[in-house]
Design an enzyme around this catalytic site. Structure first.
Site, PDB file in Angstrom:
ATOM      1  N   LEU A 138       0.882  -1.156   0.000  1.00 16.17           N
ATOM      2  CA  LEU A 138       0.000   0.000   0.000  1.00 16.17           C
ATOM      3  C   LEU A 138       0.921   1.207   0.000  1.00 16.17           C
ATOM      4  O   LEU A 138       1.877   1.251   0.775  1.00 16.17           O
ATOM      5  CB  LEU A 138      -0.876   0.045   1.257  1.00 16.17           C
ATOM      6  CG  LEU A 138      -2.210  -0.680   1.256  1.00 16.17           C
ATOM      7  CD1 LEU A 138      -2.859  -0.581   2.634  1.00 16.17           C
ATOM      8  CD2 LEU A 138      -3.134  -0.155   0.190  1.00 16.17           C
ATOM      9  N   ASP A 139       0.655   2.161  -0.846  1.00 13.29           N
ATOM     10  CA  ASP A 139       1.480   3.360  -0.879  1.00 13.29           C
ATOM     11  C   ASP A 139       1.415   4.085   0.463  1.00 13.29           C
ATOM     12  O   ASP A 139       0.469   3.914   1.231  1.00 13.29           O
ATOM     13  CB  ASP A 139       1.001   4.299  -1.990  1.00 13.29           C
ATOM     14  CG  ASP A 139       1.214   3.708  -3.364  1.00 13.29           C
ATOM     15  OD1 ASP A 139       2.277   3.089  -3.581  1.00 13.29           O
ATOM     16  OD2 ASP A 139       0.328   3.849  -4.211  1.00 13.29           O
ATOM     17  N   HIS A 140       2.411   4.924   0.725  1.00 11.27           N
ATOM     18  CA  HIS A 140       2.458   5.622   2.017  1.00 11.27           C
ATOM     19  C   HIS A 140       1.234   6.494   2.229  1.00 11.27           C
ATOM     20  O   HIS A 140       0.809   6.720   3.359  1.00 11.27           O
ATOM     21  CB  HIS A 140       3.758   6.437   2.159  1.00 11.27           C
ATOM     22  CG  HIS A 140       3.740   7.733   1.438  1.00 11.27           C
ATOM     23  ND1 HIS A 140       3.912   7.836   0.078  1.00 11.27           N
ATOM     24  CD2 HIS A 140       3.545   8.989   1.892  1.00 11.27           C
ATOM     25  CE1 HIS A 140       3.833   9.108  -0.274  1.00 11.27           C
ATOM     26  NE2 HIS A 140       3.608   9.812   0.792  1.00 11.27           N
ATOM     27  N   SER A 157      -1.811   5.750   1.258  1.00 13.90           N
ATOM     28  CA  SER A 157      -3.003   4.904   1.320  1.00 13.90           C
ATOM     29  C   SER A 157      -3.070   4.250   2.694  1.00 13.90           C
ATOM     30  O   SER A 157      -2.064   4.111   3.383  1.00 13.90           O
ATOM     31  CB  SER A 157      -2.946   3.826   0.230  1.00 13.90           C
ATOM     32  OG  SER A 157      -2.927   4.421  -1.049  1.00 13.90           O
TER      33      SER A 157
END
Length: 178
Positions: free
Chosen positions: A39-41, A43
């Site tokens: 998960l991107d930072h 998100s």
């Protein structure tokens, strides 16, 4: 071992960072586990971690097409036409996406406040949708909603296959299997 983490906003999906930013190590204390996917930072939500390499591969590899469901807040009042486009698949610069499940949603009562909060603009509404994908390209949800004219403001993964957040608070861990 299989662990669920509700990854907070701003946390990197890795265990170390030379720049001192928050990482998984700040939340997951079990040794020898690795994230099954990312998960991107910017998100939030469900991240699965395991010490089983085969399970990690099955959960993370797009060829296994594990459905991943996201609660998405977008800029503007999303239209039925935009949802229909997401359901058909959206052309992106790296090729068309697979069709997604996309439906209108409301902000759930259980949703925690984000820190920092999503920007508020009095004259521009926001809306929510639930989006389920069976592929996992880089920043795919954000690129898909932008492609149909509704940029993502907040992105929360709520389910991976049979595993769901189910009331897990941000930054908390739940052991799913030993």
């Amino acid at each position: 071992m299989l662990i669920a983490l509700n990854k907070p906003y701003g946390v990197l999906c890795q265990f170390t960072d030379e720049q001192g930013r928050p990482t998984l190590a700040d939340y997951v204390k079990q040794p020898g586990v690795y994230a099954a996917g990312r998960l991107d930072h910017d998100s939030e939500g469900l991240l699965l971690l395991t010490d089983d390499g085969r399970l990690q591969h099955r959960l993370a590899d797009p060829r296994h097409k594990q459905p991943k469901t996201y609660l998405v807040q977008v800029d503007g009042a999303i239209t039925d036409e935009a949802l229909a486009a997401l359901r058909r698949g959206v052309p992106l610069n790296d090729g068309p996406t697979l069709p997604a499940q996309a439906v209108h949603a409301t902000e759930p009562e259980w949703l925690w406040p984000r820190d920092p909060p999503v920007r508020f603009r009095r004259n521009i509404p926001t809306s929510w949708l639930t989006l389920t994908l069976r592929e996992g390209r880089n920043r795919q949800v954000r690129r898909m909603t932008a492609a149909v004219g509704f940029p993502t403001l907040r992105l929360i993964r709520v389910r991976i296959g049979e595993h769901a957040l189910d009331g897990l608070a941000p930054g908390h861990v739940r052991v799913l299997a030993r």
